[in-house]
Design a protein around this motif. Structure first.
Motif, PDB file in Angstrom:
ATOM      1  N   HIS A 278       0.869  -1.174   0.000  1.00 43.98           N
ATOM      2  CA  HIS A 278       0.000   0.000   0.000  1.00 43.98           C
ATOM      3  C   HIS A 278       0.913   1.233   0.000  1.00 43.98           C
ATOM      4  CE1 HIS A 278      -3.585  -2.484   1.007  1.00 43.98           C
ATOM      5  NE2 HIS A 278      -2.660  -3.242   1.581  1.00 43.98           N
ATOM      6  N   LEU A 279       1.301   1.647  -1.180  1.00 38.13           N
ATOM      7  CA  LEU A 279       2.368   2.638  -1.296  1.00 38.13           C
ATOM      8  C   LEU A 279       1.871   4.071  -1.305  1.00 38.13           C
ATOM      9  CD1 LEU A 279       4.766   0.736  -3.709  1.00 38.13           C
ATOM     10  CD2 LEU A 279       4.797   0.876  -1.214  1.00 38.13           C
ATOM     11  N   SER A 280       0.615   4.258  -0.930  1.00 34.45           N
ATOM     12  CA  SER A 280       0.178   5.624  -0.620  1.00 34.45           C
ATOM     13  C   SER A 280       0.683   6.029   0.757  1.00 34.45           C
ATOM     14  CB  SER A 280      -1.353   5.715  -0.671  1.00 34.45           C
ATOM     15  OG  SER A 280      -1.938   4.799   0.244  1.00 34.45           O
ATOM     16  N   HIS A 281       1.162   5.047   1.539  1.00 35.23           N
ATOM     17  CA  HIS A 281       1.779   5.303   2.852  1.00 35.23           C
ATOM     18  C   HIS A 281       3.294   5.380   2.675  1.00 35.23           C
ATOM     19  CE1 HIS A 281      -2.009   4.397   4.913  1.00 35.23           C
ATOM     20  NE2 HIS A 281      -2.110   3.333   4.139  1.00 35.23           N
ATOM     21  N   HIS A 282       3.889   6.452   3.150  1.00 29.82           N
ATOM     22  CA  HIS A 282       5.342   6.606   3.075  1.00 29.82           C
ATOM     23  C   HIS A 282       5.985   6.220   4.407  1.00 29.82           C
ATOM     24  CE1 HIS A 282       5.089   8.747  -0.785  1.00 29.82           C
ATOM     25  NE2 HIS A 282       3.992   9.300  -0.283  1.00 29.82           N
ATOM     26  N   VAL A 283       7.287   5.952   4.380  1.00 34.33           N
ATOM     27  CA  VAL A 283       8.066   5.684   5.588  1.00 34.33           C
ATOM     28  C   VAL A 283       9.265   6.620   5.557  1.00 34.33           C
ATOM     29  CG1 VAL A 283       9.272   3.973   6.980  1.00 34.33           C
ATOM     30  CG2 VAL A 283       7.312   3.274   5.580  1.00 34.33           C
ATOM     31  N   LEU A 284       9.143   7.743   6.250  1.00 33.55           N
ATOM     32  CA  LEU A 284      10.163   8.796   6.205  1.00 33.55           C
ATOM     33  C   LEU A 284      11.053   8.658   7.438  1.00 33.55           C
ATOM     34  CD1 LEU A 284       7.841  11.725   5.058  1.00 33.55           C
ATOM     35  CD2 LEU A 284       9.124  10.077   3.654  1.00 33.55           C
ATOM     36  N   THR A 285      12.049   7.809   7.300  1.00 35.34           N
ATOM     37  CA  THR A 285      12.894   7.427   8.435  1.00 35.34           C
ATOM     38  C   THR A 285      13.879   8.529   8.804  1.00 35.34           C
ATOM     39  OG1 THR A 285      12.731   5.110   7.821  1.00 35.34           O
ATOM     40  CG2 THR A 285      14.555   5.733   9.260  1.00 35.34           C
ATOM     41  N   ASP A 286      13.902   8.853  10.090  1.00 36.73           N
ATOM     42  CA  ASP A 286      14.839   9.832  10.647  1.00 36.73           C
ATOM     43  C   ASP A 286      16.050   9.074  11.194  1.00 36.73           C
ATOM     44  OD1 ASP A 286      16.243  11.654  12.188  1.00 36.73           O
ATOM     45  OD2 ASP A 286      14.457  12.557  13.078  1.00 36.73           O
ATOM     46  N   SER A 287      17.218   9.309  10.619  1.00 33.89           N
ATOM     47  CA  SER A 287      18.437   8.638  11.085  1.00 33.89           C
ATOM     48  C   SER A 287      19.360   9.600  11.835  1.00 33.89           C
ATOM     49  CB  SER A 287      19.187   8.021   9.896  1.00 33.89           C
ATOM     50  OG  SER A 287      19.547   9.022   8.951  1.00 33.89           O
ATOM     51  N   SER A 288      18.795  10.672  12.374  1.00 41.28           N
ATOM     52  CA  SER A 288      19.643  11.695  13.002  1.00 41.28           C
ATOM     53  C   SER A 288      20.259  11.226  14.315  1.00 41.28           C
ATOM     54  CB  SER A 288      18.845  12.981  13.226  1.00 41.28           C
ATOM     55  OG  SER A 288      17.730  12.760  14.060  1.00 41.28           O
ATOM     56  N   ARG A 289      19.615  10.278  15.018  1.00 43.35           N
ATOM     57  CA  ARG A 289      20.152   9.861  16.317  1.00 43.35           C
ATOM     58  C   ARG A 289      21.517   9.201  16.160  1.00 43.35           C
ATOM     59  NH1 ARG A 289      16.785   5.967  20.311  1.00 43.35           N
ATOM     60  NH2 ARG A 289      15.575   7.893  20.591  1.00 43.35           N
ATOM     61  N   ILE A 290      21.662   8.256  15.241  1.00 41.52           N
ATOM     62  CA  ILE A 290      22.948   7.567  15.086  1.00 41.52           C
ATOM     63  C   ILE A 290      24.008   8.519  14.540  1.00 41.52           C
ATOM     64  CG2 ILE A 290      22.524   6.665  12.747  1.00 41.52           C
ATOM     65  CD1 ILE A 290      23.926   4.080  13.686  1.00 41.52           C
ATOM     66  N   ARG A 291      23.581   9.496  13.773  1.00 38.56           N
ATOM     67  CA  ARG A 291      24.529  10.484  13.250  1.00 38.56           C
ATOM     68  C   ARG A 291      25.045  11.383  14.373  1.00 38.56           C
ATOM     69  NH1 ARG A 291      24.101  10.410   7.602  1.00 38.56           N
ATOM     70  NH2 ARG A 291      22.360   9.095   6.914  1.00 38.56           N
ATOM     71  N   ALA A 292      24.146  11.786  15.286  1.00 40.79           N
ATOM     72  CA  ALA A 292      24.535  12.677  16.376  1.00 40.79           C
ATOM     73  C   ALA A 292      25.312  11.953  17.465  1.00 40.79           C
ATOM     74  CB  ALA A 292      23.299  13.340  16.966  1.00 40.79           C
ATOM     75  N   GLU A 293      24.874  10.740  17.825  1.00 36.54           N
ATOM     76  CA  GLU A 293      25.468  10.052  18.973  1.00 36.54           C
ATOM     77  C   GLU A 293      26.719   9.262  18.624  1.00 36.54           C
ATOM     78  OE1 GLU A 293      21.268   9.391  21.432  1.00 36.54           O
ATOM     79  OE2 GLU A 293      22.628   7.708  21.096  1.00 36.54           O
ATOM     80  N   LEU A 294      26.778   8.697  17.432  1.00 27.92           N
ATOM     81  CA  LEU A 294      27.918   7.852  17.060  1.00 27.92           C
ATOM     82  C   LEU A 294      28.763   8.446  15.941  1.00 27.92           C
ATOM     83  CD1 LEU A 294      26.341   4.257  17.144  1.00 27.92           C
ATOM     84  CD2 LEU A 294      27.220   5.672  19.025  1.00 27.92           C
ATOM     85  N   GLY A 295      28.344   9.591  15.404  1.00 25.34           N
ATOM     86  CA  GLY A 295      29.097  10.192  14.304  1.00 25.34           C
ATOM     87  C   GLY A 295      28.970   9.437  13.000  1.00 25.34           C
ATOM     88  N   TYR A 296      27.873   8.700  12.841  1.00 24.95           N
ATOM     89  CA  TYR A 296      27.691   7.925  11.612  1.00 24.95           C
ATOM     90  C   TYR A 296      27.577   8.833  10.403  1.00 24.95           C
ATOM     91  CZ  TYR A 296      25.328   5.230   7.985  1.00 24.95           C
ATOM     92  OH  TYR A 296      24.991   4.651   6.790  1.00 24.95           O
ATOM     93  N   ARG A 297      28.273   8.464   9.357  1.00 23.41           N
ATOM     94  CA  ARG A 297      28.174   9.120   8.049  1.00 23.41           C
ATOM     95  C   ARG A 297      28.363   8.042   6.985  1.00 23.41           C
ATOM     96  NH1 ARG A 297      27.001  12.278  11.269  1.00 23.41           N
ATOM     97  NH2 ARG A 297      27.549  14.493  11.498  1.00 23.41           N
ATOM     98  N   GLU A 298      27.735   8.215   5.829  1.00 24.05           N
ATOM     99  CA  GLU A 298      27.975   7.294   4.726  1.00 24.05           C
ATOM    100  C   GLU A 298      29.443   7.356   4.324  1.00 24.05           C
ATOM    101  OE1 GLU A 298      23.689   7.839   4.981  1.00 24.05           O
ATOM    102  OE2 GLU A 298      25.344   9.255   4.972  1.00 24.05           O
ATOM    103  N   ILE A 299      30.030   6.209   4.008  1.00 25.74           N
ATOM    104  CA  ILE A 299      31.454   6.154   3.686  1.00 25.74           C
ATOM    105  C   ILE A 299      31.709   5.978   2.197  1.00 25.74           C
ATOM    106  CG2 ILE A 299      32.078   5.294   5.975  1.00 25.74           C
ATOM    107  CD1 ILE A 299      32.309   2.485   4.766  1.00 25.74           C
ATOM    108  N   VAL A 300      30.646   5.765   1.418  1.00 25.94           N
ATOM    109  CA  VAL A 300      30.789   5.561  -0.024  1.00 25.94           C
ATOM    110  C   VAL A 300      29.977   6.624  -0.751  1.00 25.94           C
ATOM    111  CG1 VAL A 300      30.466   3.962  -1.957  1.00 25.94           C
ATOM    112  CG2 VAL A 300      31.083   3.077   0.307  1.00 25.94           C
TER     113      VAL A 300
END
Length: 340
Positions: A278-300
């Motif tokens: 049912h793709l009228s429903h979106h999933v807008l995932t917030d990944s800010s916690r791992i970026r702020a707490e662990l310094g996660y960034r894409e490496i590629v």
């Protein structure tokens, strides 16, 4: 650190093992030994059966892991077995979960009624339903019995043992070399076959959901296994740019050297993998916690990620029936929509 990876030879586990070894950690990989994976220099191989972890307890004790990464858990029974095995042996766990735990995903799959807020943080409501794949046909690439799969139940078990704190990583839809479900193949095949248009059903074309390149996801796992700040925390992992599916497919085309266009067709005009959702429903995932707490960034770099995925997929095309690429039917649908 001594880090034990349960299931470290698969699609996501293998690059996580490589990143940990390159960072100087001592890594042991527990697997059935069927894949014949090349382990990094210095990595320890422990062969065994995940369903019978106790049989390998002596080898686990000899390795003395500080962190254990469990790539495999599908059921509550899996989680209970891991907790029982490593309680008093390891300091903490890193558990691979999925964003299918969220109520927003339940709306997409149809197991839960909507509407629901599509913006998903780690504190967003979880599915009310259980066993999301029970009774559903699944790709042949899934070798596990998923009748009793439910990551919500897995998380609950791991979070209930204070003596063995668990970091929970809720992963997105992961693409890259080695992808067992060949996520980009339906689009790349059409491009490589010289099709001038790749048609996608309208709701699917506009759907926005979380993606992650496999090496980037592996780097998030490595951070969670090695940084004390991750202890006991729950993290979403996803690319920051949650663009529509049609945009992602266009990026595949650009990386593949394709000069065609991605077009939308009305619902029902052509069959596709979107029919089950049912793709009228979106999933807008917030990944800010791992970026702020662990310094996660894409490496590629994103373009490199797609080029590597395309190169692997071209060398490893899946066995697919001709009916899956009925170009005559697509041409009729395109003509009916005034696009051909």
């Amino acid at each position: 650190m001594n880090i034990l990876v349960l299931g470290g030879t698969g699609f996501i586990g293998a690059p996580a093992v490589r990143l940990l070894a390159e960072a100087g950690h001592r890594v042991a990989v527990f697997s059935r030994g069927r894949r014949g994976a090349d382990l990094p220099a210095g990595a320890v191989s422990i062969a065994g059966d995940y369903q019978h972890l106790a049989d390998s307890a002596a080898e686990f004790r000899r390795f003395a892991p500080e962190s254990v990464i469990d790539m495999i858990p599908l059921t509550a029974a899996d989680a209970e077995r891991v907790v029982e095995t490593f309680r008093g042996l390891a300091r903490r766990l890193v558990v691979i979960s999925s964003q299918d735990v969220y109520l927003a995903w339940g709306c997409v799959t149809g197991t839960d009624p909507g509407p629901v807020d599509p913006h998903v943080t780690e504190d967003s409501p979880l599915r009310r339903s259980r066993y999301p794949y029970r009774g559903r046909p699944l790709p042949a690439a899934y070798e596990w019995d998923l009748e009793n799969y439910d990551k919500i139940l897995v998380e609950q078990v791991f979070q209930s043992e204070p003596a063995l704190p668990a970091s929970i990583l809720r992963l997105p839809m992961v693409y890259g070399p080695g992808d067992p479900v060949n996520r980009i193949y339906p689009y790349l095949r059409r491009m490589d076959d010289g099709r001038p248009m790749v048609p996608i059903e309208r709701n699917a074309a506009r759907w926005r959901g979380p993606l992650g390149y496999v090496e980037d996801v592996a780097s998030a796992i490595a951070l969670a296994a090695t940084l004390p700040a991750a202890t006991g925390r729950v993290y979403n992992v996803a690319e920051a740019d949650l663009r529509p599916l049609a945009d992602f497919v266009a990026e595949i085309g650009a990386a593949a050297g394709w000069n065609g266009s991605v077009v939308e067709l009305p619902p029902g005009a052509i069959p596709g993998p979107w029919d089950a959702f049912h793709l009228s429903h979106h999933v807008l995932t917030d990944s800010s916690r791992i970026r702020a707490e662990l310094g996660y960034r894409e490496i590629v770099v994103p373009l490199d990620a797609l080029r590597r995925t395309i190169a692997w997929q071209r060398l490893h095309p899946p066995a697919v029936s001709a009916e899956a690429f009925d170009y005559a039917a697509e041409d009729r649908a395109l003509a009916a929509a005034g696009l051909a």
